[in-house]
Design a protein around this motif. Structure first.
Motif, PDB file in Angstrom:
ATOM      1  N   PRO A 227       0.838  -1.374   0.154  1.00 35.08           N
ATOM      2  CA  PRO A 227      -0.004  -0.031   0.104  1.00 35.08           C
ATOM      3  C   PRO A 227       0.773   1.248   0.151  1.00 35.08           C
ATOM      4  CG  PRO A 227       0.175  -0.769   2.217  1.00 35.08           C
ATOM      5  CD  PRO A 227       0.900  -1.778   1.339  1.00 35.08           C
ATOM      6  N   PRO A 228       0.412   2.583  -0.294  1.00 35.75           N
ATOM      7  CA  PRO A 228       0.997   3.610  -0.089  1.00 35.75           C
ATOM      8  C   PRO A 228       1.405   3.840   1.302  1.00 35.75           C
ATOM      9  CG  PRO A 228      -0.848   4.210  -1.379  1.00 35.75           C
ATOM     10  CD  PRO A 228      -1.128   2.495  -0.769  1.00 35.75           C
ATOM     11  N   LEU A 229       2.581   4.806   1.448  1.00 34.91           N
ATOM     12  CA  LEU A 229       2.999   4.954   2.728  1.00 34.91           C
ATOM     13  C   LEU A 229       1.869   5.948   3.426  1.00 34.91           C
ATOM     14  CD1 LEU A 229       6.952   5.377   1.962  1.00 34.91           C
ATOM     15  CD2 LEU A 229       5.528   3.540   3.325  1.00 34.91           C
ATOM     16  N   PRO A 230       1.648   5.900   5.014  1.00 35.78           N
ATOM     17  CA  PRO A 230       0.479   6.336   5.408  1.00 35.78           C
ATOM     18  C   PRO A 230       0.839   7.918   5.496  1.00 35.78           C
ATOM     19  CG  PRO A 230       2.074   5.119   7.010  1.00 35.78           C
ATOM     20  CD  PRO A 230       2.476   4.637   5.602  1.00 35.78           C
ATOM     21  N   THR A 231       1.981   8.419   5.447  1.00 39.17           N
ATOM     22  CA  THR A 231       2.172   9.847   5.850  1.00 39.17           C
ATOM     23  C   THR A 231       2.753  10.489   4.540  1.00 39.17           C
ATOM     24  OG1 THR A 231       3.094   9.467   8.132  1.00 39.17           O
ATOM     25  CG2 THR A 231       3.626  11.653   6.928  1.00 39.17           C
ATOM     26  N   SER A 232       3.491   9.893   3.995  1.00 39.69           N
ATOM     27  CA  SER A 232       3.808  10.438   2.466  1.00 39.69           C
ATOM     28  C   SER A 232       2.969  10.353   1.286  1.00 39.69           C
ATOM     29  CB  SER A 232       5.535  10.183   2.177  1.00 39.69           C
ATOM     30  OG  SER A 232       5.542   8.803   2.027  1.00 39.69           O
ATOM     31  N   ARG A 233       2.302   9.245   1.676  1.00 43.78           N
ATOM     32  CA  ARG A 233       1.408   8.674   0.459  1.00 43.78           C
ATOM     33  C   ARG A 233       2.058   8.417  -0.841  1.00 43.78           C
ATOM     34  NH1 ARG A 233      -2.100   6.604   3.000  1.00 43.78           N
ATOM     35  NH2 ARG A 233      -3.130   6.162   1.121  1.00 43.78           N
ATOM     36  N   LEU A 234       3.377   7.935  -0.583  1.00 42.86           N
ATOM     37  CA  LEU A 234       4.227   7.523  -1.532  1.00 42.86           C
ATOM     38  C   LEU A 234       4.029   6.173  -2.099  1.00 42.86           C
ATOM     39  CD1 LEU A 234       6.769   8.656  -3.457  1.00 42.86           C
ATOM     40  CD2 LEU A 234       8.249   7.678  -1.787  1.00 42.86           C
ATOM     41  N   GLY A 235       3.889   5.847  -3.207  1.00 40.29           N
ATOM     42  CA  GLY A 235       3.578   4.397  -3.528  1.00 40.29           C
ATOM     43  C   GLY A 235       4.784   3.571  -3.633  1.00 40.29           C
ATOM     44  N   THR A 236       4.753   2.509  -2.793  1.00 38.73           N
ATOM     45  CA  THR A 236       5.803   1.539  -2.888  1.00 38.73           C
ATOM     46  C   THR A 236       6.028   0.465  -4.007  1.00 38.73           C
ATOM     47  OG1 THR A 236       5.963   1.846  -0.444  1.00 38.73           O
ATOM     48  CG2 THR A 236       7.427   0.239  -1.355  1.00 38.73           C
TER      49      THR A 236
END
Length: 290
Positions: A227-236
């Motif tokens: 899933p996207p990272l919770p704070t930055s919303r950066l896709g992994t």
């Protein structure tokens, strides 16, 4: 581990954009090239805002890129403060390097497992796993084997995790191969039939009669999606894994992971539907029980 991977990938992208070597970046960070390399590889390495700001200056980062690096550092510290993974309690039973696999499995929301020889660990019964473990550790003690089994049982809690999806793509040989006694494999097939009706689990079989050899060339592999990272919303980006006799191979470069993703798509095309796969497993169950 996802924030560390994202930070490492972002740093690598910015460094390569500036045609800078890892050794040069290490000098900016006032650390060794080996330690800086661990940072880009997403491995556990101490990282401070001071170092990230220095690297941002050296890499000519935009304000947005700098904020992203600092946000990822916050996520790393938050994740570290929340404690180590559950598998640390089983360190005596984990093969070298397999803790990385467990961390990926824990972080993933979607796992695709293509298997040509054995049932995936998350779907194994305890007795099926016991037979495999004794085959792999013929000189092991009963206590060592039980620790291995406890580890697999603990892993299987992932199937109960909200939002987690497990896709098992199995070559028919996985269903037909006897592991242990007839009762062991019969119980295992029955367990697969039960799990095939569970939410978040899909089991599809590629039958022997399928003329297209898709998947057989690639051998077994696992794909992890996050899933996207919770704070930055950066896709992994996803990660692929292949297990070998001397250890596992983790594939993270986009072009290489894409090959595994394409292979999984091709396998899905020739695999039986979930319902037809259940019918095949039921026939196999009757044959082992006869």
């Amino acid at each position: 581990m996802l924030p560390r991977r994202a930070l490492g990938q972002q740093l690598r992208k910015m460094r390569e954009r500036n045609d800078m070597s890892q050794a040069a970046a290490a000098r900016v960070a006032e650390t060794s090239p080996q330690t800086y390399g661990r940072l880009e590889d997403g491995l556990v390495t101490k990282v401070t805002d001071l170092v990230l700001n220095a690297l941002s200056n050296a890499f000519r980062a935009t304000d947005e890129e700098r904020r992203l690096l600092l946000d990822l550092a916050v996520e790393i510290r938050t994740t570290t403060a929340s404690g180590a993974g559950w598998w640390r309690a089983y360190s005596d039973a984990i093969a070298q390097g397999f803790d990385h696999y467990l961390a990926l499995e824990e972080a993933a929301t979607w796992v695709t497992s293509w298997q040509t020889t054995v049932v995936p660990g998350l779907l194994q019964t305890r007795e099926y796993r016991r037979a495999l473990t004794w085959a792999l550790l013929p000189n092991g003690s009963p206590a060592e084997v039980e620790r291995q089994l406890d580890l697999v049982t603990e892993r299987q809690n992932s199937l109960e995790r909200e939002g987690f999806r497990f896709e098992a793509l199995l070559y028919e040989s996985v269903i037909r191969r006897r592991v242990g006694s007839s009762s062991v494999i019969s119980e295992q097939i029955g367990h697969l039939l039960e799990l095939s009706e569970a939410p978040g689990v899909e089991i599809r079989v590629v039958p022997f009669g399928e003329a297209n050899p898709v998947g057989l060339v690639a051998n077994s592999f696992v794909l992890f999606s996050f899933p996207p990272l919770p704070t930055s919303r950066l896709g992994t980006p996803p990660v692929a894994y292949m297990e070998g006799l001397t250890g596992g191979l983790y594939v993270e470069r986009d072009a290489e992971v894409s090959r595994f993703s394409r292979e999984a798509s091709l396998i899905r095309r020739v695999a039986l539907s979930p319902m037809a796969s259940r019918d095949l497993m039921l026939r196999a169950l009757k044959e082992f029980g006869s």
